[in-house]
Motif scaffolding. Structure first.
Motif, short mmCIF file in Angstrom:
data_model
loop_
_atom_site.label_atom_id
_atom_site.label_comp_id
_atom_site.label_asym_id
_atom_site.label_seq_id
_atom_site.Cartn_x
_atom_site.Cartn_y
_atom_site.Cartn_z
N VAL A 1 0.85 -1.19 0.00
CA VAL A 1 0.00 0.00 0.00
C VAL A 1 0.89 1.24 0.00
O VAL A 1 1.72 1.42 0.90
N LEU A 2 0.73 2.08 -1.01
CA LEU A 2 1.56 3.28 -1.15
C LEU A 2 0.94 4.51 -0.51
O LEU A 2 1.65 5.41 -0.07
N GLY A 3 -0.38 4.55 -0.49
CA GLY A 3 -1.04 5.72 0.07
C GLY A 3 -2.49 5.44 0.41
O GLY A 3 -3.08 4.47 -0.08
N LEU A 4 -3.06 6.27 1.27
CA LEU A 4 -4.45 6.12 1.69
C LEU A 4 -5.15 7.47 1.75
O LEU A 4 -4.53 8.50 2.03
N GLU A 5 -6.42 7.43 1.49
CA GLU A 5 -7.31 8.55 1.80
C GLU A 5 -8.16 8.09 2.97
O GLU A 5 -8.81 7.04 2.90
N VAL A 6 -8.14 8.87 4.06
CA VAL A 6 -8.83 8.47 5.29
C VAL A 6 -9.65 9.63 5.81
O VAL A 6 -9.18 10.78 5.85
N VAL A 7 -10.88 9.36 6.21
CA VAL A 7 -11.69 10.36 6.90
C VAL A 7 -11.55 10.12 8.40
O VAL A 7 -11.83 9.03 8.90
N LEU A 8 -11.09 11.14 9.10
CA LEU A 8 -10.88 11.05 10.54
C LEU A 8 -12.21 11.22 11.28
O LEU A 8 -13.20 11.71 10.70
N PRO A 9 -12.26 10.84 12.55
CA PRO A 9 -13.53 10.87 13.28
C PRO A 9 -14.23 12.22 13.31
O PRO A 9 -15.47 12.27 13.36
N ASP A 10 -13.47 13.33 13.24
CA ASP A 10 -14.12 14.64 13.27
C ASP A 10 -14.53 15.13 11.89
O ASP A 10 -14.99 16.26 11.73
N GLY A 11 -14.36 14.27 10.88
CA GLY A 11 -14.75 14.64 9.52
C GLY A 11 -13.61 15.15 8.66
O GLY A 11 -13.77 15.33 7.45
N THR A 12 -12.45 15.38 9.25
CA THR A 12 -11.29 15.83 8.49
C THR A 12 -10.87 14.76 7.48
O THR A 12 -10.81 13.57 7.82
N ILE A 13 -10.60 15.18 6.25
CA ILE A 13 -10.14 14.25 5.22
C ILE A 13 -8.62 14.28 5.16
O ILE A 13 -8.03 15.32 4.84
N LEU A 14 -7.99 13.18 5.49
CA LEU A 14 -6.53 13.04 5.42
C LEU A 14 -6.19 12.45 4.06
O LEU A 14 -6.43 11.28 3.79
N ASP A 15 -5.64 13.29 3.19
CA ASP A 15 -5.33 12.86 1.83
C ASP A 15 -3.85 12.52 1.73
O ASP A 15 -2.99 13.40 1.58
N GLN A 16 -3.53 11.23 1.84
CA GLN A 16 -2.18 10.74 1.62
C GLN A 16 -2.19 9.71 0.50
O GLN A 16 -1.49 8.71 0.55
N HIS B 1 -6.63 7.74 21.34
CA HIS B 1 -7.20 8.97 21.91
C HIS B 1 -6.85 10.19 21.09
O HIS B 1 -7.66 11.12 20.96
N VAL B 2 -5.66 10.22 20.51
CA VAL B 2 -5.26 11.36 19.67
C VAL B 2 -6.20 11.47 18.46
O VAL B 2 -6.67 12.57 18.12
N PHE B 3 -6.47 10.36 17.82
CA PHE B 3 -7.31 10.38 16.61
C PHE B 3 -8.80 10.40 16.94
O PHE B 3 -9.58 10.99 16.20
N ASP B 4 -9.20 9.75 18.01
CA ASP B 4 -10.62 9.54 18.30
C ASP B 4 -10.92 9.79 19.77
O ASP B 4 -11.29 8.88 20.51
N PRO B 5 -10.75 11.04 20.23
CA PRO B 5 -10.92 11.33 21.66
C PRO B 5 -12.32 11.06 22.19
O PRO B 5 -12.50 10.80 23.38
N ARG B 6 -13.33 11.08 21.33
CA ARG B 6 -14.70 10.86 21.78
C ARG B 6 -15.11 9.38 21.67
O ARG B 6 -16.22 9.01 22.04
#
Length: 504
Positions: A196-211, A489-494
């Motif tokens: 896997v070279l890269g991922l697009e991930v939606v974080l718990p708060d809705g932020t889109i991490l485009d890698q 906890h850093v990524f998903d504190p709730r």
């Protein structure tokens, strides 16, 4: 035989664990109204909606395919874009509604099934190939693309997917990555952490991490994508995957070998590696009971009854190379060496002579899972232990169940072992008439303590899910688990992402 100290039952540990998800908010009618603002009616399945969905529509999402894990979700959302996934997570995070990402729901540890009434986020509608470079072999695809569909997509370009699973017809690439699925090609192409070279991930708060990079080399700080590979949806939702697909081999061959004793497996593996070297792509072990079940249920056949007489186990060897004549010559030389040795390691072997026979030999190995499902309910443990201990673990588990009065005469029908010798992964299956608390309590923590005695892994490729959260300390130190909790906890504190999975 291994000695196991009695502890709290597996069932009681799970009940205690599931109670930790009660801090979350259940879905309400006004939540459905909000989702309806940006999702089409066909993208919402809910018993709370005005067009109340019948229970049978929710059932396939609330239950795993083995019928072992069951949720009580009222709502399934099927977004069609990454943006919609972001909107869903942002709302759920603010409302503190639990979210369970779900791909093909083909897992074996309950990782994609809700433990209570969380929202199920189905990725099945994110199913488009975004790009493919036939020169580099780099494929970029939505997370909901079915593995077999991607295999078919790259085939005309003379490439293959670096991962192959028995569930390839229904599992999805996002779920494969989220669970770091292993499969039948790991020996040749390595794990998804490498391909896997890269991922697009939606974080718990809705932020889109485009890698979602298509670069093979990028040495710029922390490799964040690695955190999401194998995280089982507990840190965010994978929506896009960039993966390196290798060139298709010009020639593939396989051979099934019958061995008189398990003691011959390791010396055979050493010989096969030495003789086949760069063209070896798979080395699979099947014990006699697993082989017999596969044949019984029509999952392929390559050896005659005469060939299997006296065989204690079987090995499937596959080669993938650049020239058929060269590869067949090496395989024939291997068979001659094995059969003419002073102390032969095998009783006999059959080399595939046609595409149909090639498929039939692989069907023996891939069909064990289906054969087991036809025999009853399976307790499945995918463990990493030293290769030399494969048979001992299977035999001692069988004797342990016999000592508890659970073998044959009461509930357990078979104890079988098969798996990937090339990467030290044993699939230990206990087949019973039904899932019963007394069987589960006999198996756990017994099997986990056996694994710990070898400093092995309680999960080689299936993941932790809901099934093994209580058993994580058998493979991970307290320091490691504490760091995992801090990362969570850093990524998903709730605590909304796939609650009740991986970590207690």
């Amino acid at each position: 035989m291994f000695v196991c100290a009695r502890r709290a039952s597996a069932a009681s540990l799970r009940r205690a664990h599931l109670s930790t998800t009660t801090h979350l908010t259940p879905v309400a009618e006004h939540d459905i109204a909000h989702f309806s603002e940006f999702l089409s009616p066909s993208s919402i399945i809910s018993s709370l909606s005005p067009r109340s969905s019948p229970a049978q529509e929710l059932e396939p999402f609330n239950n795993d395919w083995m019928g072992r894990f069951h949720g009580r979700s009222t709502t399934v959302l099927k977004p069609k874009t990454t943006r919609q996934v972001s909107q869903i997570l942002k709302w759920c995070n603010e409302r503190r509604i639990g979210v369970v990402p779900q791909g093909g729901n083909t897992g074996l540890v309950g990782g994609s099934v809700p433990v209570n009434d969380e929202v199920i986020l189905s990725l099945s509608s994110l199913n488009k190939v975004r790009s493919f470079d036939p020169v580099s072999g780099i494929l970029v695809a939505d997370a909901g693309c079915i593995l077999q569909s991607l295999t078919d997509y790259v085939a005309p370009h003379n490439h293959i997917m670096p991962i192959d699973l028995g569930a390839k017809g229904s599992c999805q690439i996002g779920g494969n990555v989220a669970t770091n699925a292993g499969g039948l090609r790991l020996l040749r192409y390595g794990s998804l952490h490498g391909t896997v070279l890269g991922l697009e991930v939606v974080l718990p708060d809705g932020t889109i991490l485009d890698q979602l990079t298509t670069l093979r080399k990028d040495n710029t700080g922390y490799d964040l994508k690695q955190l999401f590979i194998g995280a089982e949806g507990t840190l965010g939702v994978i929506t896009g995957v960039s993966i390196l697909t290798p060139p298709a081999p010009q020639a593939s061959n396989n051979v099934i070998l019958a061995l008189p004793s398990f003691d011959n497996v390791l010396p055979l593996y050493q010989t096969v590696k030495r003789q086949l070297s760069e063209i070896l792509s798979a080395f699979e072990f099947i014990d006699r009971t697993a082989y017999d079940l596969a044949v019984k249920h029509g999952q392929g056949r390559a050896l005659s009854d005469e060939d299997v007489a006296g065989a204690e186990c079987f090995v499937l060897v596959e080669t993938s190379g650049g020239r058929r004549e060269h590869d067949e010559e090496k395989l024939n030389d291997l068979l001659e060496l094995l059969l003419t040795a002073d102390k032969p390691l095998i009783n006999t072997g059959v080399l595939s002579q046609s595409p149909a026979q090639f498929s039939s030999i692989w069907a023996l190995r891939e069909g064990v899972t289906e054969a087991v499902s036809k025999e009853g309910k399976a307790y499945k443990y995918d463990i990493s232990v030293p290769l030399s201990s494969f048979k001992r673990v299977v035999d001692d588990t069988r004797e342990h169940l016999r000592s508890k009065g659970l073998l044959h005469d009461r509930a357990v029908k078979y104890v079988i072992g098969y798996g990937h010798v090339g990467d030290g992964n044993l699939h230990l299956n206990i087949v019973a008439d039904a899932y019963l608390p007394e069987i589960e309590d006999a198996l756990e923590p017994y099997i986990y303590e056996v694994v710990a005695s070898f400093r092995g892994s309680i999960s080689a490729e299936h993941g932790i899910g809901a099934m093994k959260t209580h058993a994580l300390p058998y493979s991970k130190s307290a320091v490691s688990i504490d760091l995992m909790k801090k990362i969570k906890h850093v990524f998903d504190p709730r605590g909304i992402m796939n609650p009740g999975k991986v970590l207690e």
